[in-house]
Enzyme design. Sequence first.
Site: not given
Length: 387
Positions: A328, A203-204
């Site tokens: 990272c 969704g995002h």
Amino acid sequence: MTEKTRYYFDHNATTIVRPEVVEAMLPWLGEYYGNPSSVHSFGREAKNGLDKAREKTAELINAEPDEIFFTGCGTESDNIALAGCITAADKSRNGLVTSTVEHSAIIKTADDLEEKGYPIARIGVDSACRIDMDALKNSIGGTTRLVSIMHANNETGVVQDIAQAAAIAHDAGAYFHTDAVQSAGKKVIDVKELGIDMLSMSGHKINAPKGVGVLYIKKGVTVNPLMFGGSHESGMRPGTENIPSIVAFATALEIASGEIDEKSRKLSALVKRLEEGMETAVENIQFNGREAERIPGTSNISIPGVDGEALLFSLDMAGIAASTGSACSTGEVEPSHVLVAMGISPKVAQSSLRFSMGYGSTEEGVDRILEVLPPTVKRLRAVSGGL
């Protein structure tokens, strides 16, 4: 002093929730708060919202409603697709073939399956981030149950020939899954036409909220659930459904699907403006995946002689949000596995940036990058003594 104008060029990481999507989900945060598993009127209202969202999502990718399963994110969808399909297999055919440029949700799931004894094959890409189809064909054996190749790469934006990859898998008697998290809403997706057996979305990435994903599973494909509890999502994903976000997802996918052509023209023009401007103003710059088909709005660049993290920080200070080609991990900066798989040296890979555009991106923002980037590169190169 006025607040500094900020420009967002990290849409491949996450997107703003569009006002129309917020409006669609608001009633489900207030008035319609029932549990869709309840039989009373409050529950039936929630179930109706869930059913309509499922039907809309299915229609937009040419699937059936009962082939759509709502999850918490794209990563969860990928995990269920791979681990669920492989662990449901007979021991004589429980292998997985994937690529070296997949999202970490695929890579780490494949690594975990391999540690548990399942046979895993990983195929490479060319210098443009395109899957080697001959290698794919040669990697699929009699024990291969599933092939998983992403539709569009999250770092370079390069689009794979999913229809061809699916056909190769099917010719060998294997199922085909694609991570479509980056391509959903940017490319037309027809699961039947492309020959897809399983597909993941998030969704995002399409201007809906975080915390909702979708997994399409074609009828007839056996997949084991990874979690246990209630019978929600036909037993595939237990836990009370997140109705507001599910409604938002279906709304966002509908909006994005209706704007694909318009968005493609706009974002492709912005990328062209950006890349042509950088090519003119920045010496010794390379564009990763530029010669291949890309989803509109993604540009991945390497600038030798400049540390990507330092450049990212400098751009952020100037109000420009982008991302690096590095990740990272445990405090150590490692080169992008995608760029290294493309044959780019680790040192050059660590000089890389990704600019990704979407809803709200403008020429003004692109011009701000072109204003800030060249002098910043010159300054950082002078400090490092490299080019």
